[in-house]
Design a protein around this motif. Sequence first.
Motif, PDB file in Angstrom:
ATOM      1  N   SER A 149       0.859  -1.186   0.000  1.00  0.00           N
ATOM      2  CA  SER A 149       0.000   0.000   0.000  1.00  0.00           C
ATOM      3  C   SER A 149       0.896   1.238   0.000  1.00  0.00           C
ATOM      4  N   TYR A 150       0.312   2.370  -0.403  1.00  0.00           N
ATOM      5  CA  TYR A 150       1.083   3.612  -0.491  1.00  0.00           C
ATOM      6  C   TYR A 150       0.312   4.767   0.131  1.00  0.00           C
ATOM      7  N   LYS A 151       1.010   5.587   0.908  1.00  0.00           N
ATOM      8  CA  LYS A 151       0.396   6.799   1.456  1.00  0.00           C
ATOM      9  C   LYS A 151       0.309   7.887   0.379  1.00  0.00           C
ATOM     10  N   LYS A 153      -0.636   8.655  -2.947  1.00  0.00           N
ATOM     11  CA  LYS A 153      -1.451   8.053  -3.992  1.00  0.00           C
ATOM     12  C   LYS A 153      -1.016   8.451  -5.391  1.00  0.00           C
ATOM     13  N   ASP A 157      -0.671   5.621  -8.183  1.00  0.00           N
ATOM     14  CA  ASP A 157      -1.743   5.687  -9.184  1.00  0.00           C
ATOM     15  C   ASP A 157      -1.285   6.285 -10.504  1.00  0.00           C
ATOM     16  N   GLN A 163      -1.060  -0.871  -8.647  1.00  0.00           N
ATOM     17  CA  GLN A 163      -0.818  -1.264  -7.266  1.00  0.00           C
ATOM     18  C   GLN A 163      -0.372  -2.729  -7.190  1.00  0.00           C
TER      19      GLN A 163
END
Length: 320
Positions: A149-151, A153, A157, A163
């Motif tokens: 996951s990524y903070k 975006k 994106d 992802q």
Amino acid sequence: MRRVIERILWSVLLVAGLALAWAAITIGPMTYAALVGFKNYETVPPKLPDSLGPKAILIFSKTNGFRDDEQIRAGNAALAAIARRQGWSYYITENAAVFNPAQLGRFQAVVWDSVSGDVLTPQQRTDFQAWLEHGGGFVGLHGAGGDPSYKWKWYVDELIGAQFTAHTLNPHIQQARLVIEDGQHPATLGLGSTWMRSDEWYSFTTSPRAKGYHVLVSIDESSYRPVEGLIPFMTPKSIAMGKDHPMVWSHCVGKGRAIYSALGHTAASYSEPKHLQLIEGAISWAAGYAGTGCSDGAKDEGADSAGKGKFNGQVADKPV
């Protein structure tokens, strides 16, 4: 008989306890880094050498998430060797404060060598995005697109474009067939139409092709076992994406050029001639030394000979 059974049970418990202790010591920190991440942020920029020439690349390998130090060291050394061979200046760092307008302006491209976790402050993010959109170049290697996951975006994106979901396990490293979809791009020129190699294979939630990103290399899922088998004795989980399973792709970010490759998990990958050829071509294109695209209004495709400039020094604030 009872004593024999008790001894066996105690032996089993002892082995299980030792296994849990080993997992806590070795796997625990890696799992924490991958799932939670560290919060280390630099605010004082490094001092760049005056010897950086007109053709220079920034090699960045900071990790606030999972880290494979052996792979990163091998990758950094290979990137430095590529720069020397091409006559480019280069600078290797894990100090994210280098992402400021003045210092970014001294480079044509930045290579993220398996960077993981949240590594930039809000201002550093803003400066990096602006530099890229106004003509900079980005090359992301393997783990640079491999966080669960990524903070940030925009990074996942837009810059990476897909992802990460999982990678092969059980078995982990597998041989597979890569399909070269565009053999004329500087990154893939001369690689042939197919390529058999062994690696850890990534899967993503969706293909970046749906966004219009230019897929250069995809993987034939029939040539390997796309499963994630984390728990022994249980049916491995399928991580197949189907017929559209990209591995390397490129696109424009404003006037800038971006290319991501999911290849390169093992340290040995960075001594493979074809893999090094792909990375060299990817940097040449991202830096604007080869091919067409983005700043000149064309799409990110085409190829010509990589530009070679006078070598003006190499430096690093991290060991190569």
